[in-house]
Each structure stands twice: as C-alpha cells, then as structure tokens.
Design a protein around this motif. Structure first.
Motif, PDB file in Angstrom:
ATOM      1  N   THR A  95       0.814  -1.221   0.000  1.00 21.40           N
ATOM      2  CA  THR A  95       0.000   0.000   0.000  1.00 21.40           C
ATOM      3  C   THR A  95       0.847   1.269   0.000  1.00 21.40           C
ATOM      4  O   THR A  95       0.306   2.377   0.070  1.00 21.40           O
ATOM      5  CB  THR A  95      -0.938   0.017   1.219  1.00 21.40           C
ATOM      6  OG1 THR A  95      -0.151  -0.061   2.418  1.00 21.40           O
ATOM      7  CG2 THR A  95      -1.890  -1.166   1.176  1.00 21.40           C
ATOM      8  N   GLY A  96       2.179   1.130  -0.032  1.00 20.19           N
ATOM      9  CA  GLY A  96       3.056   2.287  -0.074  1.00 20.19           C
ATOM     10  C   GLY A  96       3.403   2.869   1.275  1.00 20.19           C
ATOM     11  O   GLY A  96       3.874   4.008   1.354  1.00 20.19           O
ATOM     12  N   LYS A  97       3.220   2.120   2.359  1.00 21.32           N
ATOM     13  CA  LYS A  97       3.547   2.580   3.704  1.00 21.32           C
ATOM     14  C   LYS A  97       4.724   1.780   4.248  1.00 21.32           C
ATOM     15  O   LYS A  97       5.172   0.806   3.648  1.00 21.32           O
ATOM     16  CB  LYS A  97       2.339   2.451   4.634  1.00 21.32           C
ATOM     17  CG  LYS A  97       1.089   3.144   4.127  1.00 21.32           C
ATOM     18  CD  LYS A  97       1.281   4.644   3.970  1.00 21.32           C
ATOM     19  CE  LYS A  97       0.010   5.321   3.499  1.00 21.32           C
ATOM     20  NZ  LYS A  97       0.186   6.792   3.310  1.00 21.32           N
ATOM     21  N   GLY A  98       5.217   2.199   5.401  1.00 20.45           N
ATOM     22  CA  GLY A  98       6.297   1.460   6.026  1.00 20.45           C
ATOM     23  C   GLY A  98       5.826   0.137   6.584  1.00 20.45           C
ATOM     24  O   GLY A  98       4.726   0.050   7.144  1.00 20.45           O
ATOM     25  N   LEU A  99       6.640  -0.885   6.446  1.00 20.56           N
ATOM     26  CA  LEU A  99       6.273  -2.225   6.892  1.00 20.56           C
ATOM     27  C   LEU A  99       7.412  -2.808   7.718  1.00 20.56           C
ATOM     28  O   LEU A  99       8.506  -3.062   7.209  1.00 20.56           O
ATOM     29  CB  LEU A  99       5.970  -3.130   5.706  1.00 20.56           C
ATOM     30  CG  LEU A  99       5.642  -4.588   6.037  1.00 20.56           C
ATOM     31  CD1 LEU A  99       4.410  -4.681   6.916  1.00 20.56           C
ATOM     32  CD2 LEU A  99       5.456  -5.410   4.762  1.00 20.56           C
ATOM     33  N   PHE A 100       7.142  -3.006   9.004  1.00 17.55           N
ATOM     34  CA  PHE A 100       8.070  -3.671   9.908  1.00 17.55           C
ATOM     35  C   PHE A 100       7.574  -5.092  10.112  1.00 17.55           C
ATOM     36  O   PHE A 100       6.525  -5.314  10.728  1.00 17.55           O
ATOM     37  CB  PHE A 100       8.135  -2.925  11.239  1.00 17.55           C
ATOM     38  CG  PHE A 100       9.013  -3.570  12.265  1.00 17.55           C
ATOM     39  CD1 PHE A 100      10.305  -3.966  11.962  1.00 17.55           C
ATOM     40  CD2 PHE A 100       8.563  -3.763  13.568  1.00 17.55           C
ATOM     41  CE1 PHE A 100      11.121  -4.544  12.914  1.00 17.55           C
ATOM     42  CE2 PHE A 100       9.367  -4.341  14.529  1.00 17.55           C
ATOM     43  CZ  PHE A 100      10.648  -4.734  14.197  1.00 17.55           C
ATOM     44  N   SER A 101       8.304  -6.057   9.573  1.00 15.78           N
ATOM     45  CA  SER A 101       7.840  -7.443   9.585  1.00 15.78           C
ATOM     46  C   SER A 101       9.010  -8.378   9.822  1.00 15.78           C
ATOM     47  O   SER A 101      10.180  -7.993   9.722  1.00 15.78           O
ATOM     48  CB  SER A 101       7.148  -7.800   8.264  1.00 15.78           C
ATOM     49  OG  SER A 101       8.056  -7.651   7.180  1.00 15.78           O
TER      50      SER A 101
END
Length: 294
Positions: A125-131
C-alpha cells in the motif's frame, strides 16, 4: 590514548641478557568502541591515502551542511515554529520515498543471540512495513538466557561536522502514530542518551497495542506515560522524560509469541494538548536513606 604493556625481562645469563621493549597497544583494545557494546564487524579497512581522499570529500559535504544550518538559523521564525494545539506535526512519514539509511533494523540473530529475523520495507500500500519472524529459541552457547526480539530505530540526529544533536519535543505533550497491526503488542522506545556514559543506556518505553484487521488505528500516547529503563531494567526512581534531548525513536517486537509479525506504519507525529498537565504518571516516594540506600 595509549597504554603500555611491559613484557617480563628474562633472567640474566653468562652470555647475554635479553630485554623485551615496551609494546604500545591502543586503548581501544581494552574498552568498548561503540556505546551499544557491540563491535562493528562490517567496518572495512582502507589505506591512509584513501582515507585522506574520503576525508576531503566528507569535509566538502560538512561545510555545505554547516552553510545550510546558518541559513536556516537566520530565517527561522520563532512564532511560526511554535506548535498549534490540536494539530499533528509529522516527525517521520513512511512512504515509497523513505530513506532506509536513516533507520537501523536489528534482531537477536544479528548478534548470534537467537534466531529471530526482521526487515523494514515498503508495504504493497506504499507505507512502512516492519515485519519478520519472532523466535524465542535459545542459542546453545551457555551464555544467552533470553531470546526473541526484533526492533528498528532511527539514527541519532547530527549537525555539521558530525556533532551529536537532539530532537527537541519540549513543546509537545503527545506522541501520535497511525499504524495497522496484527493484534500483537509492541514496545515504543525513545532514547535520551546524555553526555555522560552513565546515561547512554537511559530509555523511555510504553506499549503499543494493535488490533488485527484491515482498519488503521491512531494511537495517541502522552509523554507522561513513558517509564524510564536502563539496560532494559525498569528504574525505581522514575523521572519525567527530557523532551528536549530525544536521540532516537524505535519500535520493538518482543511479546514472547513465536511466529511471524507484521506492523504497517503511516506516520509518527507530535501533538500539543494544552489541557494535559501531567508531567509523570508514576508516583515518587521519599523514604529514609537506610530503607533503600539512596
């Protein structure tokens, strides 16, 4: 600074006397170079000539940064720079143009202390992803007693010529975040490293509770709710957070639940609420000195 180590002088003999002269050893061999206690194993060695070339390039860059600082200081309007009540001032926006060089992502596996892994990237979705994947499995070295953590944090702000600086949030009362989680609980960490080494490990924490599902949530947390720790230990003597000396912002996944985790982040902002008068949510008790030893 150097320390001198003198080898033992051999016993005299009839034919000769052997003397070992002092050996100069850098003091870094005895002390930790980095404040976090871990050595930088990825640091590359370069020749003196290449180091001089890199230094000249860095000097030009720092002079340019210093010029920008002077211009910004001359054009700064103290009235327009004041926060407005009820408005969220964006501190970090996570989108496709995010610069990952301003963030550090670590986990226990990076230091051979566990098997957890984590990444900071851009979500679909174009956001930051901490995974990543959280694992509490211990390393069989007889030293590690606890495992299972992943975190990311911002690097410390700097002025020109590599001078340490701080985030000044003294005009705000709340930390505001727009996130979309997986139902796990995370930990927000604000670093406040001071000048003296006894304060290098002082941090303030508060939990970030997320709900699973497709909907975004806005978490608004007063700074007065954050509690102080040092080296991960909650301190008996709590104190208000020094909002004018914030060095880093970070989020940690360490809820002891094995398995994958996923946290999307839209932005991290600050807000001023004039009705919030609390400075610290934790009571302070004064007891006689012989009770607690301080």
């Amino acid at each position: 600074m150097y320390r001198f180590l003198t080898s033992n002088i051999c016993a005299p003999s009839i034919w000769s006397r052997r003397i070992n002269f002092p050996v100069v050893v850098p003091s870094s061999s005895f002390h930790e170079i980095r404040k976090n206690g871990y050595e930088d194993k990825n640091r590359k060695k370069v020749s003196p000539r290449q180091a001089i070339r890199d230094g000249l390039k860095e000097l030009k860059k720092e002079i340019k940064n210093w010029t920008e600082e002077v211009k910004e200081g001359c054009t700064l309007d103290p009235i327009m720079g004041m926060p407005l009540p009820g408005e969220v001032d964006m501190q970090w926006c996570f989108n496709e143009s995010i610069d990952f060089d301003h963030w550090v992502v670590t986990s226990d596996s990076d230091h051979n202390e566990g098997y957890s892994t984590s990444t900071l990237s851009v979500s679909p979705t174009g956001k930051g992803l901490f995974s990543g994947n959280l694992s509490t499995q211990l390393v069989r070295d007889g030293k590690v007693k606890k495992a299972g953590y992943c975190n990311f944090k911002s690097i410390r702000p700097q002025k020109s010529f590599k001078r340490d600086s701080f985030h000044n949030w003294s005009g705000y009362t709340h930390l505001v975040m727009r996130v979309r989680g997986d139902g796990r609980s995370y930990m927000i960490t604000l670093g406040t490293a001071g000048y003296f080494d006894v304060n290098w490990n002082d941090q303030f924490h508060f939990a970030l509770y997320t709900r699973g599902g497709p909907h975004w949530q806005i978490s608004k947390i007063p700074f007065s709710k954050f509690y102080m720790t040092s080296r991960g230990r909650i301190q008996d003597m709590q104190e208000p957070m020094p909002l004018n000396r914030i060095t880093s912002f970070g989020i940690t996944a360490s809820d002891k639940n094995n398995g994958p985790f996923r946290l999307e982040i839209d932005y991290v902002g600050l807000e001023l609420d004039p009705s919030h008068k609390e400075t610290s949510a934790y009571e302070q008790y004064k007891v006689p000195y012989f009770y607690a030893g301080y």
